[in-house]
Write a protein that holds these residues in place. Structure first.
Motif, PDB file in Angstrom:
ATOM      1  N   ALA A  14      17.679  49.944 -23.681  1.00  0.00           N
ATOM      2  CA  ALA A  14      16.822  50.941 -24.878  1.00  0.00           C
ATOM      3  C   ALA A  14      16.181  49.383 -24.717  1.00  0.00           C
ATOM      4  O   ALA A  14      14.030  49.329 -25.298  1.00  0.00           O
ATOM      5  N   SER A  15      16.304  48.675 -25.644  1.00  0.00           N
ATOM      6  CA  SER A  15      15.345  47.350 -25.570  1.00  0.00           C
ATOM      7  C   SER A  15      14.839  46.488 -24.492  1.00  0.00           C
ATOM      8  O   SER A  15      13.396  46.338 -24.604  1.00  0.00           O
ATOM      9  N   ILE A  16      14.972  46.991 -23.381  1.00  0.00           N
ATOM     10  CA  ILE A  16      14.500  46.443 -22.222  1.00  0.00           C
ATOM     11  C   ILE A  16      13.704  46.652 -22.047  1.00  0.00           C
ATOM     12  O   ILE A  16      12.760  46.696 -21.638  1.00  0.00           O
ATOM     13  N   ALA A  17      13.452  47.922 -21.558  1.00  0.00           N
ATOM     14  CA  ALA A  17      12.458  49.358 -21.212  1.00  0.00           C
ATOM     15  C   ALA A  17      11.509  49.234 -22.480  1.00  0.00           C
ATOM     16  O   ALA A  17      10.645  48.697 -22.170  1.00  0.00           O
ATOM     17  N   GLY A  18      11.841  49.148 -23.584  1.00  0.00           N
ATOM     18  CA  GLY A  18      10.892  49.083 -24.665  1.00  0.00           C
ATOM     19  C   GLY A  18       9.870  47.538 -24.321  1.00  0.00           C
ATOM     20  O   GLY A  18       8.969  47.778 -24.612  1.00  0.00           O
ATOM     21  N   ALA A  19      10.674  46.366 -23.650  1.00  0.00           N
ATOM     22  CA  ALA A  19       9.706  45.226 -23.471  1.00  0.00           C
ATOM     23  C   ALA A  19       8.946  45.292 -22.672  1.00  0.00           C
ATOM     24  O   ALA A  19       7.472  45.229 -22.900  1.00  0.00           O
ATOM     25  N   LEU A  20       9.370  46.074 -21.443  1.00  0.00           N
ATOM     26  CA  LEU A  20       8.448  46.376 -20.163  1.00  0.00           C
ATOM     27  C   LEU A  20       7.927  47.805 -20.193  1.00  0.00           C
ATOM     28  O   LEU A  20       6.065  47.084 -20.208  1.00  0.00           O
ATOM     29  N   GLY A  21       7.146  48.288 -21.290  1.00  0.00           N
ATOM     30  CA  GLY A  21       7.127  49.343 -21.693  1.00  0.00           C
ATOM     31  C   GLY A  21       6.165  48.774 -22.269  1.00  0.00           C
ATOM     32  O   GLY A  21       4.488  49.229 -22.279  1.00  0.00           O
ATOM     33  N   ALA A  22       6.302  48.203 -22.553  1.00  0.00           N
ATOM     34  CA  ALA A  22       4.479  47.441 -24.009  1.00  0.00           C
ATOM     35  C   ALA A  22       3.787  46.371 -23.040  1.00  0.00           C
ATOM     36  O   ALA A  22       2.575  46.643 -23.516  1.00  0.00           O
ATOM     37  N   GLN A  23       4.883  46.424 -21.640  1.00  0.00           N
ATOM     38  CA  GLN A  23       3.083  45.966 -20.846  1.00  0.00           C
ATOM     39  C   GLN A  23       2.970  46.634 -19.630  1.00  0.00           C
ATOM     40  O   GLN A  23       1.289  46.693 -19.129  1.00  0.00           O
ATOM     41  N   GLY A  24       2.773  48.089 -19.938  1.00  0.00           N
ATOM     42  CA  GLY A  24       2.126  49.273 -19.185  1.00  0.00           C
ATOM     43  C   GLY A  24       2.712  49.701 -18.240  1.00  0.00           C
ATOM     44  O   GLY A  24       3.061  50.167 -17.641  1.00  0.00           O
ATOM     45  N   TRP A  25       4.250  48.915 -17.676  1.00  0.00           N
ATOM     46  CA  TRP A  25       4.790  49.389 -16.616  1.00  0.00           C
ATOM     47  C   TRP A  25       6.000  50.470 -17.413  1.00  0.00           C
ATOM     48  O   TRP A  25       6.473  50.626 -18.216  1.00  0.00           O
TER      49      TRP A  25
END
Length: 224
Positions: A14-25
């Motif tokens: 969930a933490s990784i997904a949040g960091a990548l989602g913040a990039q628009g990915w």
């Protein structure tokens, strides 16, 4: 970008997904390695983040199966044990890079961006759509046999659009490609850059369309 994350630690995933989602990915998450080869055949992912210590078949065996079916997708391995033997084994079965836990999200994002950039640069010597050609190494473009003068920013955007031809590319994805740009870059700046690029390349029989609320789509025109 669309990324497949294979990690059985739910809080970490969930933490990784949040960091990548913040990039628009966009991120799809799987806790197991077994479904991965079929998922890669079905969906058009840009990168695979693969934990080594998975239940069932581990990350190395998952990667071996992925490469055995011919996938050239860039793969970033996550590991809690940084041993020379493990890194060598991973590289031999097809890993592109390693990241040792614990890691900072900013390092994960930077490594993934560099990994996908290297992959895209070696996908093809010259990209082509209709009568438009682009050489990623020389940063040169042609409409038919006529050279087209492009800025560095236009080259960055064009290369990505051509690699994703026929698919909608999110605005946020294009912003992350341009050095010096960030999420704070105005929509007008991107629209202006795309408009200039459109004027230069559409004589080649391609269309660079704005998909309202989503992003941009490059494809061959009806007359191509």
């Amino acid at each position: 970008m669309l990324i497949l994350l294979v990690e059985d630690d739910q809080p970490l995933a969930a933490s990784i997904a949040g960091a990548l989602g913040a990039q628009g990915w966009r991120v799809d998450i799987s806790p197991l390695g077994e479904p991965v080869p079929a998922s890669l055949m079905r969906d058009d992912y840009d990168a695979l983040i693969l934990d080594i210590g998975l239940p069932g078949i581990d990350g190395l065996e998952t990667l071996r199966r992925v490469r055995a079916q011919g996938s050239r997708l860039p793969v970033l391995m996550l590991t809690a044990r940084d041993t020379v033997e493990q890194r060598v084994h991973g590289l031999e079965v097809g890993a592109d890079d390693y990241l040792v836990k614990p890691f900072a999200p900013v390092e994960l994002v930077a490594r993934l961006r560099a990994l996908t950039r290297r992959h895209e640069n070696r996908v093809a010597e010259v990209l082509s759509v209709a009568r438009l050609r682009f050489d990623p190494k020389a940063l040169r473009a042609w409409v038919g046999d006529e050279p087209v003068k492009l800025s560095r920013r236009e080259c960055d955007i064009l290369q990505y659009l051509m690699l994703k031809a026929g698919r909608v590319v999110q605005r946020e994805q294009l912003v992350t490609l341009v050095p010096g740009w960030s999420g704070a870059t105005s929509d007008n700046a991107l629209d202006l850059l795309v408009s200039r690029l459109r004027t230069k390349i559409e004589p080649a029989g391609v269309r660079l369309r704005t998909v309202r609320g989503l992003g941009y789509l490059l494809d061959a025109g009806d007359d191509a």
